[in-house]
Motif scaffolding. Structure first.
Motif, PDB file in Angstrom:
ATOM      1  N   MET A   1       0.769  -1.268  -0.137  1.00 27.85           N
ATOM      2  CA  MET A   1      -0.017   0.262   0.073  1.00 27.85           C
ATOM      3  C   MET A   1       0.840   1.275   0.105  1.00 27.85           C
ATOM      4  SD  MET A   1      -2.825  -1.307   2.517  1.00 27.85           S
ATOM      5  CE  MET A   1      -3.284   0.329   3.210  1.00 27.85           C
ATOM      6  N   LEU A   2       1.982   1.204   0.685  1.00 20.64           N
ATOM      7  CA  LEU A   2       3.087   2.257   0.840  1.00 20.64           C
ATOM      8  C   LEU A   2       3.506   2.656  -0.426  1.00 20.64           C
ATOM      9  CD1 LEU A   2       4.638   1.982   4.296  1.00 20.64           C
ATOM     10  CD2 LEU A   2       2.686   3.451   3.586  1.00 20.64           C
ATOM     11  N   SER A   3       4.107   1.689  -0.929  1.00 18.25           N
ATOM     12  CA  SER A   3       4.846   1.803  -2.398  1.00 18.25           C
ATOM     13  C   SER A   3       3.715   2.076  -3.591  1.00 18.25           C
ATOM     14  CB  SER A   3       5.558   0.324  -2.555  1.00 18.25           C
ATOM     15  OG  SER A   3       4.675  -0.671  -3.090  1.00 18.25           O
ATOM     16  N   ILE A   4       2.729   1.314  -3.471  1.00 10.45           N
ATOM     17  CA  ILE A   4       1.579   2.083  -4.431  1.00 10.45           C
ATOM     18  C   ILE A   4       1.206   3.332  -4.311  1.00 10.45           C
ATOM     19  CG2 ILE A   4      -0.699   1.687  -5.519  1.00 10.45           C
ATOM     20  CD1 ILE A   4      -0.278  -1.318  -4.728  1.00 10.45           C
ATOM     21  N   SER A   5       1.135   3.911  -3.202  1.00 16.92           N
ATOM     22  CA  SER A   5       0.708   5.235  -2.921  1.00 16.92           C
ATOM     23  C   SER A   5       1.950   6.166  -3.282  1.00 16.92           C
ATOM     24  CB  SER A   5       0.309   5.294  -1.431  1.00 16.92           C
ATOM     25  OG  SER A   5      -0.707   4.643  -1.141  1.00 16.92           O
TER      26      SER A   5
ATOM     27  N   ASP B   1       9.950   2.753 -11.518  1.00 16.71           N
ATOM     28  CA  ASP B   1      10.240   1.953 -12.497  1.00 16.71           C
ATOM     29  C   ASP B   1      10.154   0.581 -11.633  1.00 16.71           C
ATOM     30  OD1 ASP B   1      12.724   2.017 -11.093  1.00 16.71           O
ATOM     31  OD2 ASP B   1      13.701   1.494 -13.251  1.00 16.71           O
ATOM     32  N   TRP B   2      10.143   0.818 -10.264  1.00 22.63           N
ATOM     33  CA  TRP B   2      10.239  -0.406  -9.436  1.00 22.63           C
ATOM     34  C   TRP B   2       8.963  -0.819  -8.838  1.00 22.63           C
ATOM     35  CZ3 TRP B   2       8.469   1.027  -4.796  1.00 22.63           C
ATOM     36  CH2 TRP B   2       8.558   2.321  -4.350  1.00 22.63           C
ATOM     37  N   ALA B   3       7.977  -0.087  -8.742  1.00 22.82           N
ATOM     38  CA  ALA B   3       6.606  -0.421  -8.099  1.00 22.82           C
ATOM     39  C   ALA B   3       5.772  -1.660  -8.663  1.00 22.82           C
ATOM     40  CB  ALA B   3       5.638   0.897  -7.792  1.00 22.82           C
TER      41      ALA B   3
END
Length: 177
Positions: free
Chosen positions: A28-32, A46-48
């Motif tokens: 959730m944090l990385s997508i946000s 480019d990593w999410a």
């Protein structure tokens, strides 16, 4: 002895379920972060996507053994309850056999892929280049634990067995049975 093995299995499955929950939080944090970076700063990561794609698989297989052991997996309750007792037992045996077979397949393919990925130094795409043996090992460990759980927790007694093995009260009101 069997209760002791069940307790150990539940500790393992519960640990994996907690890891799955933590992984969902990190996803959730990385997508946000990716959404904010993409739309507010016009700088998408480019990593999410590759990281979260692997994380979805990891979360799923990490949670499966605990859900099976505690009887919270998807089941056909309406159909199952309508079956006569003898057919319910047969359906439970088929469910246990299918879970054990899935565990065997996940464990063997996961561990085999992990060994090959590690031996050849394979990594994923993207900024972090995650070694591919990591998700493969997660598949292998989850499969092995699913096999153990399928053998230790019969489907017809899963919720009650898991609860009593974990030390929960025998009845819903908390009193002795």
């Amino acid at each position: 002895m069997l209760d002791h093995l069940r307790r150990i299995a539940l500790i393992g499955t519960r640990s994996m379920a907690v890891l799955a929950m933590l992984t969902v939080g990190l996803m959730m944090l990385s997508i946000s972060y990716d959404v904010i970076a993409r739309y507010a700063f016009r700088a998408p990561t480019d990593w999410a996507y590759p990281l979260n794609s692997s994380a979805v698989l990891a979360v799923t297989v990490l949670a499966i053994p605990h859900l099976y052991a505690t009887g919270h997996h998807i089941s056909m309750d309406l159909v199952h309850r309508a079956l006569p007792r003898g057919l319910r037992r047969i359906a439970d045996a088929v469910t246990a056999a299918a879970a054990a077979l899935l565990g065997i397949v996940l464990a063997t393919t996961g561990f085999h892929s992990a060994v090959l990925s590690y031996g050849h130094g394979l990594t994923g795409s993207g900024t972090f280049s995650v070694p591919l043996w990591v998700p493969d090992a997660i598949l292998g460990v989850s499969g092995a634990l699913l096999l153990v759980v399928a053998l230790l927790f019969p489907p017809h007694a899963e919720p009650e067995l898991a609860a009593t093995t974990a030390g929960a009260p025998d009845t819903e009101d908390g009193g002795p049975a």
